[in-house]
Design a protein around this motif. Structure first.
Motif, PDB file in Angstrom:
ATOM      1  N   CYS A  99     -13.328  42.715 -14.359  1.00 60.74           N
ATOM      2  CA  CYS A  99     -11.930  42.290 -14.458  1.00 60.74           C
ATOM      3  C   CYS A  99     -11.452  41.742 -13.115  1.00 60.74           C
ATOM      4  O   CYS A  99     -11.603  42.384 -12.084  1.00 60.74           O
ATOM      5  CB  CYS A  99     -11.045  43.465 -14.879  1.00 60.74           C
ATOM      6  N   LYS A 100     -10.857  40.542 -13.144  1.00 60.64           N
ATOM      7  CA  LYS A 100     -10.377  39.912 -11.919  1.00 60.64           C
ATOM      8  C   LYS A 100      -8.890  39.582 -11.975  1.00 60.64           C
ATOM      9  O   LYS A 100      -8.114  39.969 -11.130  1.00 60.64           O
ATOM     10  CB  LYS A 100     -11.179  38.638 -11.646  1.00 60.64           C
ATOM     11  N   SER A 101      -8.478  38.836 -13.007  1.00 53.98           N
ATOM     12  CA  SER A 101      -7.093  38.369 -13.066  1.00 53.98           C
ATOM     13  C   SER A 101      -6.706  38.067 -14.498  1.00 53.98           C
ATOM     14  O   SER A 101      -7.528  37.553 -15.271  1.00 53.98           O
ATOM     15  CB  SER A 101      -6.929  37.100 -12.220  1.00 53.98           C
ATOM     16  N   LYS A 102      -5.458  38.365 -14.840  1.00 54.56           N
ATOM     17  CA  LYS A 102      -4.980  38.042 -16.172  1.00 54.56           C
ATOM     18  C   LYS A 102      -4.959  36.532 -16.413  1.00 54.56           C
ATOM     19  O   LYS A 102      -4.912  36.081 -17.549  1.00 54.56           O
ATOM     20  CB  LYS A 102      -3.597  38.629 -16.406  1.00 54.56           C
ATOM     21  N   ALA A 103      -5.011  35.764 -15.332  1.00 55.82           N
ATOM     22  CA  ALA A 103      -5.022  34.313 -15.471  1.00 55.82           C
ATOM     23  C   ALA A 103      -6.389  33.765 -15.841  1.00 55.82           C
ATOM     24  O   ALA A 103      -6.493  32.637 -16.317  1.00 55.82           O
ATOM     25  CB  ALA A 103      -4.551  33.664 -14.177  1.00 55.82           C
ATOM     26  N   SER A 104      -7.442  34.558 -15.630  1.00 55.78           N
ATOM     27  CA  SER A 104      -8.789  34.037 -15.868  1.00 55.78           C
ATOM     28  C   SER A 104      -9.666  34.919 -16.745  1.00 55.78           C
ATOM     29  O   SER A 104     -10.657  34.432 -17.298  1.00 55.78           O
ATOM     30  CB  SER A 104      -9.507  33.803 -14.530  1.00 55.78           C
ATOM     31  N   ASP A 105      -9.339  36.204 -16.882  1.00 50.75           N
ATOM     32  CA  ASP A 105     -10.189  37.092 -17.680  1.00 50.75           C
ATOM     33  C   ASP A 105     -10.150  36.707 -19.153  1.00 50.75           C
ATOM     34  O   ASP A 105      -9.108  36.278 -19.674  1.00 50.75           O
ATOM     35  CB  ASP A 105      -9.718  38.542 -17.543  1.00 50.75           C
ATOM     36  N   PRO A 106     -11.267  36.862 -19.860  1.00 50.56           N
ATOM     37  CA  PRO A 106     -11.257  36.567 -21.299  1.00 50.56           C
ATOM     38  C   PRO A 106     -10.503  37.640 -22.080  1.00 50.56           C
ATOM     39  O   PRO A 106     -10.209  38.722 -21.566  1.00 50.56           O
ATOM     40  CB  PRO A 106     -12.754  36.603 -21.652  1.00 50.56           C
ATOM     41  N   ALA A 107     -10.201  37.326 -23.307  1.00 52.19           N
ATOM     42  CA  ALA A 107      -9.619  38.331 -24.201  1.00 52.19           C
ATOM     43  C   ALA A 107     -10.683  39.371 -24.528  1.00 52.19           C
ATOM     44  O   ALA A 107     -11.846  39.030 -24.750  1.00 52.19           O
ATOM     45  CB  ALA A 107      -9.128  37.658 -25.486  1.00 52.19           C
ATOM     46  N   VAL A 108     -10.283  40.631 -24.548  1.00 46.57           N
ATOM     47  CA  VAL A 108     -11.188  41.709 -24.933  1.00 46.57           C
ATOM     48  C   VAL A 108     -10.485  42.556 -25.989  1.00 46.57           C
ATOM     49  O   VAL A 108      -9.362  43.019 -25.780  1.00 46.57           O
ATOM     50  CB  VAL A 108     -11.588  42.584 -23.725  1.00 46.57           C
ATOM     51  N   VAL A 109     -11.173  42.742 -27.123  1.00 44.19           N
ATOM     52  CA  VAL A 109     -10.625  43.529 -28.227  1.00 44.19           C
ATOM     53  C   VAL A 109     -11.681  44.525 -28.680  1.00 44.19           C
ATOM     54  O   VAL A 109     -12.871  44.194 -28.755  1.00 44.19           O
ATOM     55  CB  VAL A 109     -10.224  42.627 -29.418  1.00 44.19           C
ATOM     56  N   ALA A 110     -11.244  45.739 -28.976  1.00 40.65           N
ATOM     57  CA  ALA A 110     -12.130  46.746 -29.556  1.00 40.65           C
ATOM     58  C   ALA A 110     -11.696  47.001 -31.000  1.00 40.65           C
ATOM     59  O   ALA A 110     -10.500  47.181 -31.276  1.00 40.65           O
ATOM     60  CB  ALA A 110     -12.071  48.040 -28.755  1.00 40.65           C
ATOM     61  N   VAL A 111     -12.675  46.981 -31.906  1.00 40.05           N
ATOM     62  CA  VAL A 111     -12.437  47.299 -33.320  1.00 40.05           C
ATOM     63  C   VAL A 111     -13.345  48.468 -33.670  1.00 40.05           C
ATOM     64  O   VAL A 111     -14.565  48.401 -33.449  1.00 40.05           O
ATOM     65  CB  VAL A 111     -12.756  46.097 -34.233  1.00 40.05           C
ATOM     66  N   ASP A 112     -12.777  49.547 -34.176  1.00 39.48           N
ATOM     67  CA  ASP A 112     -13.637  50.680 -34.537  1.00 39.48           C
ATOM     68  C   ASP A 112     -14.528  50.274 -35.703  1.00 39.48           C
ATOM     69  O   ASP A 112     -14.182  49.415 -36.511  1.00 39.48           O
ATOM     70  CB  ASP A 112     -12.788  51.896 -34.901  1.00 39.48           C
ATOM     71  N   GLU A 113     -15.705  50.893 -35.791  1.00 32.85           N
ATOM     72  CA  GLU A 113     -16.682  50.432 -36.786  1.00 32.85           C
ATOM     73  C   GLU A 113     -16.246  50.726 -38.216  1.00 32.85           C
ATOM     74  O   GLU A 113     -16.806  50.175 -39.165  1.00 32.85           O
ATOM     75  CB  GLU A 113     -18.049  51.043 -36.514  1.00 32.85           C
ATOM     76  N   GLY A 114     -15.212  51.557 -38.387  1.00 34.06           N
ATOM     77  CA  GLY A 114     -14.666  51.771 -39.724  1.00 34.06           C
ATOM     78  C   GLY A 114     -13.660  50.707 -40.119  1.00 34.06           C
ATOM     79  O   GLY A 114     -13.169  50.683 -41.252  1.00 34.06           O
ATOM     80  N   GLY A 115     -13.316  49.825 -39.176  1.00 30.27           N
ATOM     81  CA  GLY A 115     -12.377  48.741 -39.470  1.00 30.27           C
ATOM     82  C   GLY A 115     -10.956  49.223 -39.683  1.00 30.27           C
ATOM     83  O   GLY A 115     -10.187  48.596 -40.420  1.00 30.27           O
ATOM     84  N   GLN A 116     -10.573  50.304 -38.982  1.00 30.28           N
ATOM     85  CA  GLN A 116      -9.221  50.845 -39.162  1.00 30.28           C
ATOM     86  C   GLN A 116      -8.234  50.311 -38.116  1.00 30.28           C
ATOM     87  O   GLN A 116      -7.050  50.162 -38.412  1.00 30.28           O
ATOM     88  CB  GLN A 116      -9.259  52.369 -39.086  1.00 30.28           C
ATOM     89  N   PHE A 117      -8.727  50.069 -36.900  1.00 33.04           N
ATOM     90  CA  PHE A 117      -7.829  49.655 -35.818  1.00 33.04           C
ATOM     91  C   PHE A 117      -8.456  48.517 -35.017  1.00 33.04           C
ATOM     92  O   PHE A 117      -9.668  48.508 -34.765  1.00 33.04           O
ATOM     93  CB  PHE A 117      -7.532  50.832 -34.883  1.00 33.04           C
ATOM     94  N   ALA A 118      -7.619  47.572 -34.586  1.00 32.58           N
ATOM     95  CA  ALA A 118      -8.032  46.487 -33.684  1.00 32.58           C
ATOM     96  C   ALA A 118      -7.149  46.592 -32.447  1.00 32.58           C
ATOM     97  O   ALA A 118      -5.921  46.441 -32.530  1.00 32.58           O
ATOM     98  CB  ALA A 118      -7.857  45.130 -34.348  1.00 32.58           C
ATOM     99  N   VAL A 119      -7.785  46.875 -31.290  1.00 28.50           N
ATOM    100  CA  VAL A 119      -7.041  47.194 -30.075  1.00 28.50           C
ATOM    101  C   VAL A 119      -7.306  46.146 -28.992  1.00 28.50           C
ATOM    102  O   VAL A 119      -8.426  46.069 -28.468  1.00 28.50           O
ATOM    103  CB  VAL A 119      -7.434  48.583 -29.534  1.00 28.50           C
ATOM    104  N   PRO A 120      -6.305  45.336 -28.649  1.00 34.46           N
ATOM    105  CA  PRO A 120      -6.488  44.419 -27.518  1.00 34.46           C
ATOM    106  C   PRO A 120      -6.476  45.196 -26.208  1.00 34.46           C
ATOM    107  O   PRO A 120      -5.580  45.998 -25.970  1.00 34.46           O
ATOM    108  CB  PRO A 120      -5.285  43.479 -27.624  1.00 34.46           C
TER     109      PRO A 120
END
Length: 330
Positions: A67-88
């Motif tokens: 992680c370096k900067s909000k201006a350059s870092d890619p989007a990162v999302v975690a989705v639990d393997e049960g497909g219940q939650f998608a967390v940016p």
């Protein structure tokens, strides 16, 4: 958006492939030659979005070193393997992680877990607005000052070199001067505001044969310094077709990521408007001005900064039409 998915189990991989059918991207599974550290390093550098199908903690530990900067870092999302939650987790606004989490959630019926303060409170997000208007944010560290004021119930003031269509969001008012603004939409940033710069400029270039990229870079730096222009305002270049084979010009534009368009003398002579004439240039190229006419033609808009000359380089800037509004979604 270029996406890359990483799963850790068979169930997670199945979900990742389902998500990738709707939001295309590469799908990998940890194990063997695919390591968490190696996969993260590779895709953090080359993709616009990383989706971890598994525990949030794994994703956090994986991306933390990069992680370096909000201006350059890619989007990162975690989705639990049960497909219940998608967390940016990273770059919710500028990188588009919040929007991506919502899109992923829609595919698998998950709940998007949005925690960005402005979103949670239904407030204007200046970084999201900048992204929607296609602008560069010059001082991302100043975003929190604008957002913090809104979260505290204060009014923030903006200034814009262009009329902004629509009604300003709650808590946002126009400033009387650029100096009084908390954030400003401009090509020529100055002062302590958060500056949003639309990349609408086309740089017209004229140069002697054999001019190096280094010399062009020096001329461009001087051009920006004398005019107050932000380099982020430029997104393309233009010149006469006699310069097509100039390696220095090609290298200069490539270094900035600018496409360059070349025009014939006849095409440049036909550009309407008032331009700075030069008998010498006309004798060499067949047209009285290269940089101003090329910039105006390529932009389809107005000449903003007239020709400056020095050291065998001439530069001018024209701007494409730009009509901002208050939308915060593209």
């Amino acid at each position: 958006m270029s996406c890359a998915y990483l799963a850790f189990t068979a169930r997670g991989e199945a979900l990742a492939r389902r998500l990738a059918e709707a939001l295309p991207g590469s799908v990998s599974r940890c194990g063997g030659e695919v390591t968490l550290k190696g996969w993260t390093a590779e895709h953090f550098a080359q993709n616009e979005a990383l989706i971890f199908v598994g525990a949030v903690g794994i994703a956090v530990r994986a991306v933390a070193p990069y992680c370096k900067s909000k201006a350059s870092d890619p989007a990162v999302v975690a989705v639990d393997e049960g497909g219940q939650f998608a967390v940016p987790l990273l770059s919710g606004h500028l990188g588009g992680a919040n929007a991506l989490a919502r899109a992923l959630a829609e595919v698998c019926g998950a709940v998007p877990v949005i925690t960005t303060a402005t979103d949670v409170n239904g407030l204007f997000a200046v970084d999201l607005w900048a992204k929607a208007q296609g602008c560069a944010l010059l001082e991302p560290e100043r975003i929190k000052r604008v957002s913090g004021a809104l979260l505290a119930g204060q009014t923030v003031r903006y200034w814009s070199a262009w009329p902004v269509a629509g009604e300003a969001p709650a808590g946002v008012e126009r400033a009387g001067t650029p100096e009084a603004a908390d954030f400003a939409l401009t090509l020529t940033p100055e002062g302590g505001a958060l500056h949003l710069v639309p990349p609408i400029g086309v740089l017209g270039v004229g140069c002697r044969r054999g001019t190096t990229a280094e010399r062009l870079e020096e001329a461009f730096s001087a051009f920006c310094a004398s005019s107050g222009l932000s380099p982020a305002a430029v997104s393309a270049a233009a010149s006469i077709d006699l310069k097509k084979e100039e390696p220095g010009l090609a290298q200069f534009c490539e270094a900035h990521g600018w496409p360059i368009t070349f025009y014939s003398a006849d095409q440049l002579r036909a550009v309407p408007g008032q331009f700075t004439p030069s008998a010498f240039v006309a004798g060499v190229t067949g047209v009285d001005n290269v940089c101003e006419r090329a910039a105006a033609k390529a932009s389809g808009g107005a000449l903003l900064l007239p020709k400056t000359a020095g050291g065998g380089v001439t530069l001018a800037l024209a701007v494409r039409p730009f009509a901002p509004d208050w939308r915060t979604e593209q």
